[in-house]
Design a protein around this motif. Structure first.
Motif, short mmCIF file in Angstrom:
data_model
loop_
_atom_site.label_atom_id
_atom_site.label_comp_id
_atom_site.label_asym_id
_atom_site.label_seq_id
_atom_site.Cartn_x
_atom_site.Cartn_y
_atom_site.Cartn_z
N LEU B 65 30.18 26.60 38.17
CA LEU B 65 29.40 27.39 39.14
C LEU B 65 30.17 27.50 40.46
O LEU B 65 30.20 28.57 41.08
CB LEU B 65 28.03 26.75 39.40
CG LEU B 65 26.99 26.88 38.29
CD1 LEU B 65 25.73 26.10 38.65
CD2 LEU B 65 26.63 28.34 38.02
N TYR B 66 30.78 26.40 40.87
CA TYR B 66 31.56 26.43 42.13
C TYR B 66 32.73 27.41 41.99
O TYR B 66 33.00 28.20 42.89
CB TYR B 66 32.07 25.03 42.48
CG TYR B 66 33.07 25.05 43.62
CD1 TYR B 66 32.70 25.51 44.89
CD2 TYR B 66 34.39 24.65 43.42
CE1 TYR B 66 33.62 25.56 45.92
CE2 TYR B 66 35.32 24.71 44.46
CZ TYR B 66 34.92 25.16 45.70
OH TYR B 66 35.83 25.22 46.72
N TYR B 67 33.42 27.36 40.82
CA TYR B 67 34.55 28.26 40.61
C TYR B 67 34.10 29.73 40.67
O TYR B 67 34.75 30.55 41.33
CB TYR B 67 35.20 27.95 39.25
CG TYR B 67 36.43 28.78 38.99
CD1 TYR B 67 37.64 28.48 39.58
CD2 TYR B 67 36.36 29.90 38.15
CE1 TYR B 67 38.78 29.26 39.35
CE2 TYR B 67 37.49 30.68 37.92
CZ TYR B 67 38.69 30.35 38.51
OH TYR B 67 39.80 31.12 38.28
N GLU B 68 33.00 30.04 39.99
CA GLU B 68 32.49 31.42 40.00
C GLU B 68 32.07 31.85 41.41
O GLU B 68 32.34 32.98 41.83
CB GLU B 68 31.32 31.58 39.03
CG GLU B 68 31.78 31.58 37.57
CD GLU B 68 30.63 31.77 36.57
OE1 GLU B 68 29.76 32.61 36.81
OE2 GLU B 68 30.62 31.06 35.55
N ALA B 69 31.41 30.94 42.13
CA ALA B 69 30.97 31.27 43.50
C ALA B 69 32.18 31.49 44.41
O ALA B 69 32.21 32.43 45.20
CB ALA B 69 30.09 30.13 44.03
N TYR B 70 33.19 30.62 44.26
CA TYR B 70 34.42 30.73 45.05
C TYR B 70 35.07 32.11 44.80
O TYR B 70 35.45 32.81 45.74
CB TYR B 70 35.38 29.60 44.63
CG TYR B 70 36.74 29.68 45.26
CD1 TYR B 70 37.00 29.09 46.50
CD2 TYR B 70 37.79 30.35 44.62
CE1 TYR B 70 38.25 29.17 47.08
CE2 TYR B 70 39.04 30.44 45.20
CZ TYR B 70 39.27 29.85 46.42
OH TYR B 70 40.51 29.94 46.99
N CYS B 71 35.16 32.49 43.51
CA CYS B 71 35.77 33.79 43.16
C CYS B 71 34.97 34.94 43.75
O CYS B 71 35.54 35.92 44.22
CB CYS B 71 35.85 33.95 41.64
SG CYS B 71 37.05 32.88 40.86
N ARG B 72 33.64 34.85 43.70
CA ARG B 72 32.79 35.94 44.20
C ARG B 72 32.93 36.09 45.72
O ARG B 72 32.94 37.20 46.24
CB ARG B 72 31.32 35.67 43.81
CG ARG B 72 30.31 36.70 44.27
CD ARG B 72 30.48 38.08 43.66
NE ARG B 72 30.43 38.08 42.21
CZ ARG B 72 30.60 39.20 41.49
NH1 ARG B 72 30.82 40.37 42.05
NH2 ARG B 72 30.57 39.12 40.17
N ILE B 73 33.11 34.96 46.41
CA ILE B 73 33.27 35.02 47.88
C ILE B 73 34.65 35.60 48.23
O ILE B 73 34.77 36.42 49.13
CB ILE B 73 33.02 33.62 48.50
CG1 ILE B 73 31.49 33.36 48.47
CG2 ILE B 73 33.56 33.53 49.93
CD1 ILE B 73 31.09 31.91 48.66
N LYS B 74 35.67 35.20 47.46
CA LYS B 74 37.03 35.72 47.72
C LYS B 74 37.17 37.16 47.26
O LYS B 74 37.95 37.93 47.83
CB LYS B 74 38.09 34.85 47.00
CG LYS B 74 38.12 33.39 47.43
CD LYS B 74 38.67 33.23 48.85
CE LYS B 74 38.37 31.84 49.39
NZ LYS B 74 38.59 31.70 50.82
N SER B 75 36.46 37.53 46.20
CA SER B 75 36.56 38.88 45.63
C SER B 75 35.15 39.41 45.39
O SER B 75 34.62 39.31 44.29
CB SER B 75 37.37 38.78 44.32
OG SER B 75 37.28 39.98 43.60
N PRO B 76 34.50 39.97 46.45
CA PRO B 76 33.07 40.31 46.35
C PRO B 76 32.73 41.39 45.32
O PRO B 76 31.58 41.47 44.90
CB PRO B 76 32.72 40.79 47.76
CG PRO B 76 33.80 40.27 48.65
CD PRO B 76 35.03 40.23 47.80
#
Lengths: 142, 142
Positions: B65-76
């Motif tokens: 979940l952290y990895y997916e959230a990190y990706c979404r914040i870096k690449s909205p």
């Protein structure tokens, strides 16, 4: 309530305004699409994620959120990170396979070169034989 | 409030019970980890996603979940689906490269076989020459 409510407003039992943020990306004929993102992110977070990008980018946001939500529901532990892991393994396998085949081609090319040199050597030998032959076959009594 | 509150309870300004669902996976020394998943999924949804799996699987849920959230914040726009897309492109490239090298190796092997056959033919010719030579060099006057 309008009969043309989007899937989000239908599920949340609310009026669907003409400028509804969900309307273009969550049509009423695909309730599962909204249901999945709602279950994982919550409608409010999906709305925020759509709002924070430009209008022409929202379809991609909705698609990628749906894909991630779908993966999380199908695979509750790893979600789509499990797919990333599988794809990395596949890349590692292909890179190893490619390195193996490239090593094999270098070996075959090397062997071909050696055989080429050997064949050239044989030709030289053959030429010498021919040369010797011409001497030997020259009748000694001429 | 305990001084050993997890990052989630600290950010949500609430008491952190000893059986807090977030405590083992969101330590207070890494506030960004909880902040990211809270921003994308909301604390309540993260809690639900952790609750629905067995205890030994929760660390993997929190990590993914952290990895997916990190990706979404870096690449909205694309989130980690963008990474999946890049990895698929890389697999396609490697598969094309592998097919090319495999075709090349088949060609080189084919050429080697042809050269092998030609070399064998040359040897036969050479043997014939040697044979002829023995005849020719046999003095006709013997």
């Amino acid at each position: 309530m309008s009969s043309k409510r989007c899937a989000a407003c239908k599920q949340l039992r609310r009026r669907c305004p003409s400028d509804c943020i969900f309307l273009p990306y969550f049509p009423p004929n695909n309730p599962q699409r909204f249901s999945f993102v709602h279950r994982i992110y919550g409608a409010s977070n999906v709305g925020k994620l759509l709002q924070q990008v430009q209008e022409h980018q929202r379809a991609d946001v909705a698609d990628s959120l749906y894909y991630e939500a779908y993966c999380r529901i199908k695979s509750p532990i790893y979600g789509c990170v499990g797919i990333i892991s599988i794809l990395h393994q596949e890349i590692d396998r292909l890179e190893r396979e490619l390195a193996k085949v490239q090593a094999e081609i270098s070996l075959v090319k090397g062997q071909t070169q050696i055989e080429g040199h050997l064949a050239q050597g044989q030709q030289v030998e053959l030429s010498s034989s021919s040369f010797d032959l011409s001497i030997i076959t020259t009748p000694w009594f001429y």
